[in-house]
Design an enzyme around this catalytic site. Structure first.
Site, PDB file in Angstrom:
ATOM      1  N   ASP A   1       0.823  -1.207   0.000  1.00 39.02           N
ATOM      2  CA  ASP A   1       0.000   0.000   0.000  1.00 39.02           C
ATOM      3  C   ASP A   1       0.861   1.263   0.000  1.00 39.02           C
ATOM      4  O   ASP A   1       0.489   2.279  -0.584  1.00 39.02           O
ATOM      5  CB  ASP A   1      -0.929  -0.003   1.216  1.00 39.02           C
ATOM      6  CG  ASP A   1      -2.129  -0.921   1.021  1.00 39.02           C
ATOM      7  OD1 ASP A   1      -2.365  -1.356  -0.119  1.00 39.02           O
ATOM      8  OD2 ASP A   1      -2.824  -1.201   2.016  1.00 39.02           O
TER       9      ASP A   1
ATOM     10  N   ASN B   1      -4.818   9.073   1.743  1.00 42.37           N
ATOM     11  CA  ASN B   1      -5.165   8.437   3.010  1.00 42.37           C
ATOM     12  C   ASN B   1      -5.480   9.448   4.104  1.00 42.37           C
ATOM     13  O   ASN B   1      -6.607   9.493   4.581  1.00 42.37           O
ATOM     14  CB  ASN B   1      -4.026   7.518   3.485  1.00 42.37           C
ATOM     15  CG  ASN B   1      -4.210   6.090   3.042  1.00 42.37           C
ATOM     16  OD1 ASN B   1      -5.088   5.783   2.242  1.00 42.37           O
ATOM     17  ND2 ASN B   1      -3.374   5.206   3.553  1.00 42.37           N
ATOM     18  N   GLU B   2      -4.476  10.217   4.510  1.00 41.64           N
ATOM     19  CA  GLU B   2      -4.707  11.089   5.650  1.00 41.64           C
ATOM     20  C   GLU B   2      -3.652  12.171   5.781  1.00 41.64           C
ATOM     21  O   GLU B   2      -2.544  12.058   5.248  1.00 41.64           O
ATOM     22  CB  GLU B   2      -4.747  10.294   6.962  1.00 41.64           C
ATOM     23  CG  GLU B   2      -3.388   9.779   7.444  1.00 41.64           C
ATOM     24  CD  GLU B   2      -3.023   8.428   6.911  1.00 41.64           C
ATOM     25  OE1 GLU B   2      -1.906   8.331   6.323  1.00 41.64           O
ATOM     26  OE2 GLU B   2      -3.782   7.463   7.072  1.00 41.64           O
TER      27      GLU B   2
ATOM     28  N   ARG C   1      -5.506  18.812  23.325  1.00 44.42           N
ATOM     29  CA  ARG C   1      -4.182  18.564  23.884  1.00 44.42           C
ATOM     30  C   ARG C   1      -3.958  17.061  23.865  1.00 44.42           C
ATOM     31  O   ARG C   1      -4.792  16.300  24.374  1.00 44.42           O
ATOM     32  CB  ARG C   1      -4.050  19.111  25.300  1.00 44.42           C
ATOM     33  CG  ARG C   1      -4.090  20.636  25.392  1.00 44.42           C
ATOM     34  CD  ARG C   1      -4.104  21.099  26.838  1.00 44.42           C
ATOM     35  NE  ARG C   1      -4.010  22.545  26.942  1.00 44.42           N
ATOM     36  CZ  ARG C   1      -5.046  23.379  26.844  1.00 44.42           C
ATOM     37  NH1 ARG C   1      -6.262  22.894  26.625  1.00 44.42           N
ATOM     38  NH2 ARG C   1      -4.869  24.685  26.962  1.00 44.42           N
TER      39      ARG C   1
ATOM     40  N   ASP D   1      -1.355  13.721  21.744  1.00 42.25           N
ATOM     41  CA  ASP D   1      -0.247  13.336  20.871  1.00 42.25           C
ATOM     42  C   ASP D   1      -0.420  13.837  19.446  1.00 42.25           C
ATOM     43  O   ASP D   1       0.566  14.136  18.767  1.00 42.25           O
ATOM     44  CB  ASP D   1      -0.111  11.812  20.840  1.00 42.25           C
ATOM     45  CG  ASP D   1       0.596  11.278  22.077  1.00 42.25           C
ATOM     46  OD1 ASP D   1       0.922  12.076  22.978  1.00 42.25           O
ATOM     47  OD2 ASP D   1       0.812  10.060  22.149  1.00 42.25           O
TER      48      ASP D   1
ATOM     49  N   ALA E   1      -4.438   9.891  21.366  1.00 43.23           N
ATOM     50  CA  ALA E   1      -4.075   9.993  22.789  1.00 43.23           C
ATOM     51  C   ALA E   1      -4.350  11.386  23.348  1.00 43.23           C
ATOM     52  O   ALA E   1      -3.444  12.089  23.804  1.00 43.23           O
ATOM     53  CB  ALA E   1      -2.615   9.605  22.997  1.00 43.23           C
TER      54      ALA E   1
END
EC number: 2.7.1.23
Length: 265
Positions: free
Chosen positions: A50, A123-124, A150, A152, A187
């Site tokens: 991919d 994708n992103e 706030r 990661d 996170a």
């Protein structure tokens, strides 16, 4: 029809490419392979995984259609295995493919000196603080403040990208026929002092998410490309105006791909 190939950098993948070219030559195919980066192909064959497909899309853009041949673990974008080259050549010679169109994520990155950069991803887009400490970002949707994040990092994914990093952080899987982007948290910090929505948000085509960046240096990932950016004030993301085309010579549904990739591959 002009064909280009984009390869993963290993000997086995190069052997697969050579075998494919020999089979097409033996079949007296009308296809020609592009000889240099200046030529624009009608179709791009991605041979690898991919990640190779993402490299191919950013190399050749939205004009050609794409076909994936995987030479490692089963890829989400790839339809064909090396042992299926004979069938692939026969289909390529005799069948009209189904063209599947996948939405993209369009991003406008604005810096504090007034410059703007237009970027896109299949994708992103992934946003993190450059030194991997806490990212602080104000999140607006269509101009209305949602939260101060706030944590990661943040992911803005396309429907096809919803099965990638977005899925790893428990985002929803979205069918590519739905023109949408998805905002997911990595996170997030949630305690008595700081709160976030702590859930993925799926936004339709006419919506825009704006990320107001508080950190002086950030890491922006666009598919496989990552770079450190300084003095970014905002990133605006929405469904891109263009789609990436995949030539499907196999009738494998999106949900079949999901099953093969994550459950029964």
């Amino acid at each position: 029809m002009k064909i280009a190939t984009v390869l993963r950098n290993d000997d086995y993948t190069r052997e697969v490419e050579q075998a494919l070219k020999e089979k097409l030559h033996a079949a007296n195919s009308p296809f020609t392979f592009v000889k240099g980066p200046g030529e624009q192909p009608d179709m791009v064959l991605s041979i690898g995984g991919d990640g190779t497909l993402l490299e191919a899309v950013h190399q050749y853009g939205i004009e050609p259609s794409y076909v994936g041949i995987h030479t490692g673990h089963l890829g989400f974008y790839a339809d064909w295995r090396p042992e299926e080259l004979d069938e692939f050549v026969e289909r390529l010679m005799n069948d009209e493919p189904l063209i599947a169109e996948y939405p993209t994520v369009q991003c406008r990155i604005s810096t504090r000196d007034g410059k703007q950069y237009e970027k896109w991803a299949l994708n992103e887009m992934v946003l993190r603080n450059a030194n991997l400490s806490t990212l602080v970002t104000c999140v607006y949707i269509n101009g209305d403040e949602l939260e101060t994040f706030r944590g990661d990092g943040l992911i803005v994914s396309s429907p096809s990208g919803s099965t990638a990093y977005n899925k790893a952080v428990d985002g929803a899987i979205v069918h590519p026929s739905i023109e949408a982007i998805q905002l997911s948290e990595i996170a997030s910090i949630n305690n008595q002092a700081y709160r976030t929505i702590n859930s993925s948000l799926v936004l339709p085509k006419h919506h825009e998410v704006e990320l107001i960046v508080m950190n002086p240096e950030i890491m922006i990932g666009l598919d496989r490309e990552q770079a450190v950016w300084r003095d970014v004030c905002s990133i605006r993301c929405r469904v891109g105006p263009d789609k990436v085309k995949f030539a499907r010579y196999k009738r494998l549904t999106f949900w079949g791909r999901v099953r093969n990739s994550f459950i029964s591959g």
